[in-house]
Design a protein around this motif. Structure first.
Motif, mmCIF file in Angstrom:
data_model
loop_
_atom_site.group_PDB
_atom_site.id
_atom_site.type_symbol
_atom_site.label_atom_id
_atom_site.label_comp_id
_atom_site.label_asym_id
_atom_site.label_seq_id
_atom_site.Cartn_x
_atom_site.Cartn_y
_atom_site.Cartn_z
ATOM 1 N N THR A 538 6.560 -84.415 8.920
ATOM 2 C CA THR A 538 6.408 -83.183 8.129
ATOM 3 C C THR A 538 5.291 -82.306 8.681
ATOM 4 O OG1 THR A 538 7.163 -84.397 6.170
ATOM 5 C CG2 THR A 538 6.035 -82.295 5.822
ATOM 6 N N LYS A 539 4.179 -82.932 9.012
ATOM 7 C CA LYS A 539 3.052 -82.176 9.552
ATOM 8 C C LYS A 539 3.388 -81.555 10.901
ATOM 9 C CE LYS A 539 -1.728 -82.821 11.082
ATOM 10 N NZ LYS A 539 -2.820 -83.817 11.274
ATOM 11 N N ARG A 540 4.020 -82.339 11.798
ATOM 12 C CA ARG A 540 4.365 -81.820 13.127
ATOM 13 C C ARG A 540 5.368 -80.682 13.014
ATOM 14 N NH1 ARG A 540 3.093 -85.427 17.464
ATOM 15 N NH2 ARG A 540 4.710 -84.456 18.734
ATOM 16 N N ARG A 541 6.380 -80.867 12.194
ATOM 17 C CA ARG A 541 7.393 -79.814 12.057
ATOM 18 C C ARG A 541 6.778 -78.520 11.538
ATOM 19 N NH1 ARG A 541 12.863 -80.299 11.992
ATOM 20 N NH2 ARG A 541 13.722 -82.266 12.716
ATOM 21 N N ARG A 542 5.894 -78.650 10.578
ATOM 22 C CA ARG A 542 5.291 -77.445 10.012
ATOM 23 C C ARG A 542 4.466 -76.698 11.051
ATOM 24 N NH1 ARG A 542 2.876 -79.776 6.311
ATOM 25 N NH2 ARG A 542 0.790 -79.910 7.230
ATOM 26 N N GLU A 543 3.610 -77.403 11.768
ATOM 27 C CA GLU A 543 2.742 -76.740 12.742
ATOM 28 C C GLU A 543 3.527 -76.231 13.944
ATOM 29 O OE1 GLU A 543 -0.823 -78.703 13.784
ATOM 30 O OE2 GLU A 543 -1.232 -79.479 11.783
ATOM 31 N N LEU A 545 6.758 -75.435 14.058
ATOM 32 C CA LEU A 545 7.606 -74.322 13.649
ATOM 33 C C LEU A 545 6.790 -73.043 13.505
ATOM 34 C CD1 LEU A 545 10.503 -73.615 12.909
ATOM 35 C CD2 LEU A 545 9.973 -74.159 10.537
ATOM 36 N N GLN A 546 5.593 -73.161 12.986
ATOM 37 C CA GLN A 546 4.723 -72.003 12.871
ATOM 38 C C GLN A 546 4.360 -71.451 14.249
ATOM 39 O OE1 GLN A 546 3.898 -70.398 10.176
ATOM 40 N NE2 GLN A 546 2.541 -68.930 11.181
#
Length: 1152
Positions: A538-543, A545-546
């Motif tokens: 979740t953390k990797r995807r969020r950062e 993707l941003q």
């Protein structure tokens, strides 16, 4: 496990699993079975645990049996086992003989709060024992309890009828409402579509093509690949981490290749649009034409992308099917080899003991398993290589098609009159020059991407191996603590403070507690890793993707900036800076996320392992200490042992940490070496040197062309551009190819070692011939066992030679071969083009010569037969004089215009080169003594630029010279065409006068044109026949003149044969004279004689006028005298004069 105790019907069912058997030579069956009895809520289970040491040839007695039965959620009644606080009860037996069975049973009921309806409860049992080989073995018997619920249904017919009526009415209303809204929606959709069609018809160019950077496909693929990193780091199988990381690297390299190719296509499209806008700003192109060409380009690009996508899918399907077929074949071959090896081993092991036979069979199965794994890895690598090569072929095809679209659409616009030829030439020249800058930019992108990916996966490999080293350290500490606990009990027993029963009881308790702690650690790690896995993803995807969204906005704005960019160089420079910044930022984020994931995993693993180690130490220092003190063990002796264990633990911890640090330093050194090999500056410089060298090679090849038209020059330039686009190195294919080569070399080395071992295994048979059969069999079995062990060890070793250097050398050699093949193909295309020109000229010349020969023959026959007088023949030839004079005048005018235009062009080129050349300028105020040195320094500094400009001017002169040569050859071809047309008319007239039939004329043509095909002869005969349509006399005089025509044909063929023999003798004498002159003397000034060019076709009564042109085939440059001679045609005096011969031929053959 199979059980003869079947569960009774009821809401709760206990499900036994299949029996657990020992791997290898032992035959121990461990089962956990149950029988459910009772009704409704009062059901109970009769659980039975059994250990059966079956009697087989390889069976052995079992020692120290410990059964650990999990009873979480059960209420146990009447059990002989010892219960623990963690929901486990233990049973212990010191010895179990071969053929005996050990079983225990107890009654239990299910806790109502432990399970809900429809769920299951796993209660496995574990067996730990020691065999005669002094190895501890563990078995597991699975046991599952599933809760079922019985529901009793009482039918009510009145309620059913009422429910049916209500449901029917509701469904009817819903159906009517759905039909109403569907009809309304279709009407609305039709009106919207009609409005959209009208808008599209008004503005067809407003359809936007999806950009590869705004598409979410690449981003989603990158996010999916990054999720796999977390999967690898949180994997429960540390041994397969590196293999999974290699597969992830190949997938990431393929994705990076696709992203770079999309970037290249987008830049090329933007460059085309930018070049056309620059033409508009320079008033060379109208906006309407630019919009038409842009729409045509967009349509062709879209069709190309669809074609590439379809071809890619087709290739992938075909390659997948081919790889599957190859895998089945190799698997079948491997299976047959294994069967042969098993049969040979059985023959050898017939006369040995069962124990030795079982050991050899186990080793052989292990060897076969390793061979299968190696074969599967090799097949996977070959499949990845095939996919990478297919992708590379499609990429090269797409690049060439992109260049072809640009050239084809530009020429099509010129043909339609939408674009002037000089503007099209300017556009294509600018496009070609810009493509060189694009190739340099893509080389920089590839080198940067290769470096960043190498750094990324080098760092990930470092993290994985560091994680494995940490796991090794944790397991070492846990094993040390467990060993110390057992050692504490054994030392007290050896000191006499414990009897055997007390020792067994304490050992059983220690093993039970140790197993419970380790199991709890494994369960906690598994659960915590699952939670951490989800958190990290979740953390990797969020950062990520941003970050991707931010970079996409900048890239979209950069694409929009192409419309406002002043020139292509500025636009490409913006791309270079933006992509370099984005790559660095993205790689920094990736490295930070990877390191953070490892830190979280390390903290989690270390904290849980330290907690488990602390529990083991606490078990040793408190629980076991209290138990030993209760049994009257002396405190001083116990304290001494605890202090010794504490020192051992500290020493072991320091040793493991030192090994981990040393391993970390080795890994860091390996990452540094990997980064040095993929340094971006070195790769970019190497590519620049390679492109410069290939540019020189292709330029030399282009200059070797004698004549090229403007169309040929464009085609050659397009082909050269296609060759330049293939000079780059993809990211995935070299890495996959390197791994395939390394795998092949490793397998070749291993196969060579296997052959040596097999030869050594077969050699001792000669020494064992005189011995007894039993000893001979034992010797063969021992040798076979040693052979198998050595082969298994080879799978764990690496080749002693440096395979990396060999792989790099092989890759370099393959690349050199590809470059040489490109150069050879380009040279062959140029040579083929020149040969086509020469073949056309030679064909025209042969046709004209044949017509002259037939004219000569027919005129001679008319004169000899007194059909025409000589004055009449002369009059016939005189009638062609005006046409020949007109040809002479046109040719002289065209040659004069060509010469004047060429001189004017050379003069303008010289003036422009003089004006644009680097001037030295006036020196600044310096010492007069240093003025000369200052001027010389300025000249040396500008010498390289001056040299480059001079080389460029020379290349332009060479190309212009080739174009001039082609135009002169075109003049010659036109002249020869006119002469052939005149000759056809004359032959037609003479054949009508002589009344030669078509069949005889066809035989004459085949005699003078022996190399011509039948369709060519028929076409020439039809052309002669079309010049006149009076064929009535042919049928009337066919019988009358048949003998004369045959005599004419025979005499003509005899003349041709005699002339051919005479020419052959003359050529042979000339060759002998040349050899004599070479052997006797040499003349030093002969090489300076100016080269004279002969025309490609003989012409009637040609006189030559030497001209001065800035072009010469001797590859001299500038204004020079050359041997080209302008053509002036005079009146022919007869058919004999139509053959032009050299002076030597006139002496040898006066009739010429």
């Amino acid at each position: 496990m199979r059980s003869n105790l079947l569960p009774c019907p009821g809401p709760r069912v206990a499900t036994p699993a299949w029996p657990s058997r020992t791997p290898g030579k032992l035959a121990v069956i461990f089962q956990k079975c149950s029988l459910v009895s009772g009704q409704s809520e009062s059901q109970t289970m009769h659980v039975q645990l059994s250990v059966n040491n079956t009697r087989t040839p390889t069976s052995a007695n079992l020692l120290d049996l410990l059964v650990l039965d999990e009873i979480t959620g059960l209420t146990v009644k009447e059990s002989p086992g010892n219960k623990t606080q963690d929901g486990i009860q233990t049973f212990r037996k010191s010895f179990l003989q071969v053929g005996e069975c050990y079983s225990v049973s107890y009654m239990a009921s299910l806790d109502p709060t432990a399970l809900g309806t429809g769920t299951s409860l796993d209660l496995p049992a574990r067996l730990i024992f020691q065999s005669s080989s002094q190895n501890r073995t563990q078995l597991k018997a699975h046991f599952t309890i599933t809760v079922e619920e019985k529901i009793m249904v009482l039918p009510n017919h009145g309620l059913h009828a009422a429910s049916f009526i209500v449901a029917f009415l509701i469904s009817l209303l819903l159906t009517l409402a759905a039909l109403f809204f569907l009809a309304r929606g279709r009407c609305l959709q039709g009106s919207i579509l009609s409005r959209c069609r009208r808008k599209k018809a008004q503005h067809p160019e407003n359809k936007l093509e999806p950009s590869p950077f705004t598409s979410a496909n690449g981003v989603s693929q990158d996010l999916s690949l990054n999720d796999q990193v977390v999967d690898i780091l949180t994997s429960e199988e540390p041994g397969s981490m590196l293999q999974a990381l290699e597969e992830l690297e190949i997938a990431t390299l393929n994705q990076a290749d696709a992203d770079l190719e999309a970037c290249r296509n987008q830049i090329s499209k933007d460059i085309i649009a930018l070049l056309m806008k620059n033409l508009i700003s320079g008033s060379h192109l109208s906006p309407q034409t630019e919009r038409k060409m842009a729409a045509a380009f967009k349509k062709q690009f879209l069709l190309l992308e669809n074609e590439i996508q379809e071809e890619y899918e087709r290739k992938m399907l075909a390659l997948t099917a081919e790889c599957d077929l190859e895998m089945r074949k190799k698997t079948e071959n491997q299976y047959q080899r294994e069967m042969v090896a098993m049969e040979e081993a059985e023959e050898v092991l017939k006369r040995v003991s069962e124990r030795s036979a079982a050991e050899c069979s186990s080793l052989l199965r292990t060897l076969h398993g390793l061979e299968q794994e190696d074969m599967q890895r090799s097949l996977a690598l070959h499949q990845a290589e095939d996919f990478a090569q297919a992708h590379r072929q499609l990429v090269v095809f797409q690049r060439n098609e992109l260049h072809s679209i640009v050239y084809t659409q530009t020429q099509s616009a010129v043909a339609k009159g939408e674009l002037r030829p000089e503007v099209a030439k300017m556009l294509l020249q600018d496009y070609s020059k810009t493509q060189e800058s694009i190739e340099e930019l893509m080389d920089f992108f590839q080198a940067t991407k290769r470096y960043h990916l190498s750094k990324r996966f080098g760092h990930r490999e470092y993290l994985v191996q560091k994680l494995q080293a940490m796991e090794t350290r944790v397991q070492g500490l846990l094993s040390t603590a467990a060993t110390q606990l057992t050692s504490l009990i054994h030392k007290h027993e050896r000191a006499g403070y414990l009897d055997e029963d007390q020792m067994e009881m304490l050992l059983e308790r220690a093993q039970t507690e140790t197993f419970s702690i380790k199991q709890k650690l494994d369960n906690d790690l598994r659960q915590e890793k699952k939670r951490l896995h989800q958190k990290l993803i979740t953390k990797r995807r969020r950062e990520l993707l941003q970050k991707h969204k931010e970079q996409q906005k900048e890239q979209v704005s950069l694409g929009e900036a192409s419309s406002t960019a002043e020139d292509a160089v500025q636009y490409l420079h913006q791309w270079r800076s933006v992509m370099a910044e984005h790559s660095a930022a993205l790689e920094e984020l990736q490295e930070r996320l990877d390191q953070a994931a490892l830190d979280d995993l390390r903290v989690l693993t270390v904290s849980l392992s330290e907690k488990a180690t602390e529990e083991l130490r606490r078990l040793q220092s408190t629980t076991m200490t209290q138990e030993l003190l209760k049994r009257s063990a002396p405190w001083l002796f116990l304290q001494q042992i605890l202090e010794e264990h504490s020192r051992e633990s500290a020493s072991r911890t320091a040793q493991l940490e030192a090994e981990e640090r040393e391993r970390g330093q080795e890994l860091v050194q390996g990452v540094r070496q990997r980064l040095q090999q993929d340094a971006p500056d070195a790769c970019t410089e190497e590519q620049a040197e390679l492109r410069h060298w290939e540019h020189l090679v292709f330029t030399k090849l282009c200059c070797a062309a004698i004549s090229l038209s403007e169309e040929d020059l464009l085609r050659v330039r397009q082909e050269a551009q296609g060759c330049f686009t293939q000079l780059d190195r993809s990211l995935a294919l070299p890495r996959v190819r390197a791994r395939v080569l390394q795998q092949q070399m490793q397998m070749a080395w291993r196969e060579a070692e296997f052959r040596k071992m097999d030869q050594a295994l077969a050699a001792p048979e000669l020494q064992l011939q005189g011995k007894k059969a039993a000893s001979k069999g034992r010797g063969k079995a021992d040798l076979l066992k040693k052979n198998l062990e050595d082969k298994i060890r080879l799978f764990e070793e690496r080749a002693p030679v440096d395979l990396a250097e060999q792989v790099r050398g092989e890759l370099l050699q393959e690349r050199v071969q590809r470059l040489e093949a490109q150069e050879a193909h380009f040279a062959e295309s140029l040579v083929a083009l020149q040969f086509q020109k020469v073949a056309r000229a030679a064909e025209t010349l042969s046709v004209y010569t044949a017509l002259l020969s037939i004219q000569d023959l027919l005129l001679g026959e008319l004169s000899e037969s007194e059909t025409l007088t000589k004055s009449a023949c002369v009059q016939i030839l005189e009638s062609h004089r005006p046409e020949l004079q007109e040809l002479e005048r046109k040719l002289e005018d065209r040659l004069g215009q060509q010469e004047e235009a060429e001189q004017q062009r050379v003069l303008e080129s010289w003036r422009q080169w003089t004006a644009d050349g680097p001037a030295l300028g006036e020196p600044e105020e310096v010492d007069p003594e240093r003025q000369v040195s200052t001027v010389l320094r300025q000249a040396l500094n500008k010498g390289q630029k001056l040299l480059e400009q001079h080389q460029q001017r020379v290349r332009e002169e060479q190309q212009n010279g080739a174009v001039l040569e082609d135009s002169l050859e075109s003049m010659e071809a036109d002249t020869m065409g006119s002469l052939c047309s005149q000759g056809l008319r004359l032959v037609s007239y003479l054949s009508r006068m002589t009344m030669v039939p078509g069949s005889t004329l066809l035989r004459l043509l085949s005699a003078v044109l022996p190399a011509a095909s039948q369709p060519q002869l028929l076409a020439l005969l039809d052309a002669v026949s079309e010049k006149h349509s009076d064929h009535t006399a042919e049928n009337e005089s066919h019988v009358k003149h048949q003998g004369w025509w045959k005599a004419l044909d025979s005499r003509f063929r005899a003349d041709l044969v005699s002339q051919g023999l005479e020419r052959l003798l003359w050529a042979r004498r000339k060759k002998e004279r040349m050899h004599i002159e070479e052997d006797t003397c040499s003349h030093p000034g002969e090489s300076d004689v100016p080269w004279e060019r002969k025309l490609a076709a003989p012409v009637p009564r040609a006189r030559w006028r030497t001209g001065s042109h800035p072009h010469h085939r001797g590859r001299h440059y500038g204004h020079i005298k050359h041997g080209r001679k302008d053509l002036c045609i005079q009146k022919p005096k007869g058919a004999r004069d139509l053959i032009a011969c050299s002076s030597q031929e006139e002496k040898e053959f006066p009739e010429c």
